[in-house]
Design a protein around this motif. Structure first.
Motif, short mmCIF file in Angstrom:
data_model
loop_
_atom_site.label_atom_id
_atom_site.label_comp_id
_atom_site.label_asym_id
_atom_site.label_seq_id
_atom_site.Cartn_x
_atom_site.Cartn_y
_atom_site.Cartn_z
N ASP A 187 -1.26 2.64 -3.26
CA ASP A 187 -0.91 3.95 -2.72
C ASP A 187 -0.57 3.83 -1.23
OD1 ASP A 187 -3.33 3.50 -1.53
OD2 ASP A 187 -4.39 5.11 -2.55
N ASN A 188 -0.52 4.95 -0.53
CA ASN A 188 -0.07 4.90 0.87
C ASN A 188 -1.18 4.57 1.86
OD1 ASN A 188 -1.54 7.26 1.17
ND2 ASN A 188 0.23 8.58 1.61
N THR A 189 -2.33 4.11 1.37
CA THR A 189 -3.38 3.66 2.28
C THR A 189 -3.24 2.18 2.61
OG1 THR A 189 -4.94 3.16 0.49
CG2 THR A 189 -4.97 5.39 1.40
N GLU B 185 4.27 2.85 -1.53
CA GLU B 185 4.44 3.81 -0.44
C GLU B 185 5.90 3.97 -0.05
OE1 GLU B 185 2.79 4.62 4.12
OE2 GLU B 185 2.03 2.93 2.93
N ASN C 206 -1.41 9.23 -1.81
CA ASN C 206 -2.64 8.45 -1.75
C ASN C 206 -3.43 8.49 -3.05
OD1 ASN C 206 -3.47 11.09 -1.62
ND2 ASN C 206 -4.20 10.98 0.49
#
Length: 604
Positions: free
Chosen positions: A152-154, A161, A167
């Protein structure tokens, strides 16, 4: 800027932007076909820094994936599912050990999410693993971790991402497309009551390091005036396409909370060269928890399977998947069973959730379709597998059951999450979980040769044992088995074990069932000696010596009184030295397993 693991959720109604307008699928009518298209984002994993990001052995708060999903539940299927008993008999385990250990190594450990949902993709030189919510590349020969990234975007950035993923990328799966020599990864997203996506990525060659073609495709499925999101994916392929299935739960609107299952077909041709993705959707309102087959040879149609009742499983196929697709289904009668109940005990921990008897994986080869799931027999949960002859179906005729078997591990022993596949020799390899009130949860493998008695698998071989009891409840949700594309004989499996009360880890292991393909010898034959001893200080030493240095770098597990200790071969030997003990103790060689008996040592 380096990004570390963070559990920060997109709030309800927020937009997880990707900069892409995607067409919605409308599948109100049963049998309707919806078509979609999505642009590509091309990215290069070699530019990600650092190459190995800090997700392993997470020490912070852990979130159960389902707690972040929108509220959802399937309708009560008890009336349809419970169909009484029949006289068909399933086979069992033989006393013959059929598995020969090969390379093995630890996979991804605890992330901020549970359960892990591990799957693997095996290429010529690498093994790719996906879990909630991360991806990792391992060197296939040494087991060395070469790359890891959050999905995810973490991440820094996250794997998906760059296509706009937010997320929460859950239920990832992967495989290696041996027809095209590509790695392929899928993950799902859902946010609030307005957004749902199926993300898919394809490597540009047989090396996962480098260029990937990535797509974020709309997964808001419209039916009867409502929109539905996709959960619990199946992920398969054949020589034509990639296939994603999933349960449909209401995203918004005022209608039924469950709309069956969606079958999404991605034409693989544009995905292989980075052109826009094209896909079709079909819905079956009576289907649920459908798994897509990973196929060898050139099947007449892509195949899918699900549990159906206590006496049947249900197969699906898509005719003309790249033209005017149509879904056809057929039931196959199997030995009767009950659905899993009560979970599985594990020593030192609480009851493990073994799920509800849904099909775990499906594999096809040479007209033979394999599937496995959990059943309840003799007051305990057992892994059950099937081999089905597809015959001329779905062109004509019907599929028929060829053989089936249960994995009864003994008195009070529970087995679950079977995942199996067939190699070019007709051997079958299978992985599963096992535990009891007196044993910790473990990863077990078994296999059968084509000449074995129908319905039988060999004796179980342990490849990973939890270091503690597990109190995390949810397990799995699935294990995975794939065939090595290089020799087409070696099996690779991944499964979950516990390294703390609520902490999970995964283990990747390869094994042979026979040497018919010349795929490699028995690692046990390369062992010169295994010895245990206790020093005057009370330090217990276990030592494994090979005949040469060909296994340098190989992970090894030895145990003292059942407590495992991991080490690595250096040159031609591996050793553990643990202090301090008194009295009599047992030193065992656990991995590689089945090679040497335990050593009894006495300390001062």
């Amino acid at each position: 800027m380096r990004r570390n693991w963070m559990v920060a959720f997109v709030s309800a109604g927020a937009v997880a932007t990707g900069g892409v307008a995607l067409a919605q699928s409308d599948l109100t009518a049963e049998g309707a076909v919806a078509r979609g298209e999505s642009p590509v984002v091309i990215s290069d994993t070699s530019t990600v820094q650092p190459q190995i990001q800090a997700f392993t052995d997470w020490k912070g708060a852990v979130t159960l994936v389902k707690e972040h999903l929108p509220p959802h539940s399937r309708p009560d299927l008890k009336v349809r599912r419970e169909k009484g008993q029949n006289d068909l008999a399933a086979g069992g385990l033989s006393d013959q050990v059929r598995t020969t250990p090969g390379a093995f190594f630890p996979g991804v450990q605890q992330t901020p999410w549970t359960p892990p949902d591990p799957t693997i993709a095996v290429g010529p030189s690498h093994v790719v693993e996906t879990v909630n919510m991360a991806i990792a590349f391992f060197n296939k020969s040494t087991g060395a971790l070469e790359f890891s990234q959050n999905l995810d975007n973490t991440g820094n950035p996250g794997f998906f991402e760059d296509v706009g993923a937010g997320n929460f990328t859950f239920d990832p799966k992967c495989f290696y497309d041996h027809y095209e020599n590509r790695f392929v990864v899928v993950a799902l997203e859902v946010y609030g009551s307005t957004q749902a996506f199926i993300d898919i990525a394809v490597s540009d060659d047989s090396n996962p390091h480098g260029t990937w073609y990535k797509y974020r495709t709309d997964a808001r499925i419209s039916a009867n005036g409502c929109q539905y999101w996709v959960d619990y994916p199946g992920f398969g392929y054949d020589h034509r396409a990639y296939y994603v299935t999933g349960n449909l739960f209401r995203l918004n609107g005022n209608c039924s909370g469950f709309a069956g299952a969606v079958f999404r077909t991605f034409n693989k041709t544009p995905l292989l060269v980075g052109n826009p993705a094209t896909y079709t959707d079909i819905r079956d309102g009576s289907a649920y928890s459908v798994q897509a087959a990973t196929c060898h040879d050139s099947p007449v149609a892509p195949f899918f399977a699900q549990d159906w009742s206590t006496t049947q499983i249900r197969l699906h196929a898509i005719r003309d998947p790249l033209g005017t697709p149509s879904l056809v289904s057929a039931n196959v009668t199997v030995p009767s069973y009950s659905y899993p109940t009560g979970g599985a005990p594990n020593s030192g921990g609480s009851t493990i959730d073994v799920l509800d008897g849904r099909i775990i994986n499906v594999a096809y080869r040479g007209g033979r379709l394999y599937a496995g799931h959990g059943v309840r027999l003799n007051s305990k949960n057992q892994a059950r597998w099937y081999q089905v002859a597809t015959n001329t179906w779905p062109t004509s005729g019907s599929p028929t059951l060829t053989q089936s078997g249960n994995v009864d591990g003994g008195s009070g022993v529970h087995t679950w999450f079977p995942a199996l596949a067939e190699n070019k020799c007709g051997d079958v390899g299978m992985v599963m979980a096992m535990s009891s009130s007196s044993t910790r949860a473990s990863v077990q493998v078994t296999g059968r040769q084509s000449s074995d008695a129908p319905g039988t698998m060999g004796a179980l071989t342990q490849v990973a044992l939890s270091t503690s009891g597990y109190n995390g409840g949810r397990w799995g949700d699935y294990f995975d088995t794939k065939v090595d594309p290089v020799d087409d004989t070696t099996f690779w499996s991944v499964g979950e074990y516990a390294i703390g009360g609520g902490t999970w880890a995964t283990w990747i292991a390869s094994f042979q069932v026979s040497d018919c393909g010349g795929g490699g010898g028995n690692i046990c034959d390369d062992i010169k000696k295994f010895k245990g001893a206790c020093k005057s200080s009370g330090k217990i030493v276990g030592k494994l010596v090979f005949t040469d240095t060909s296994h340098d770098g190989l992970p090894v597990t030895m145990s003292i009184d059942g407590t495992p200790y991991n080490t690595t071969v250096s040159g031609r030997s591996a050793k553990i030295a643990i202090c301090c003990f008194s009295g009599t103790h047992t030193v065992s060689l656990d991995v590689p397993s089945g090679c040497r008996g335990p050593e009894t040592v006495t300390c001062p």
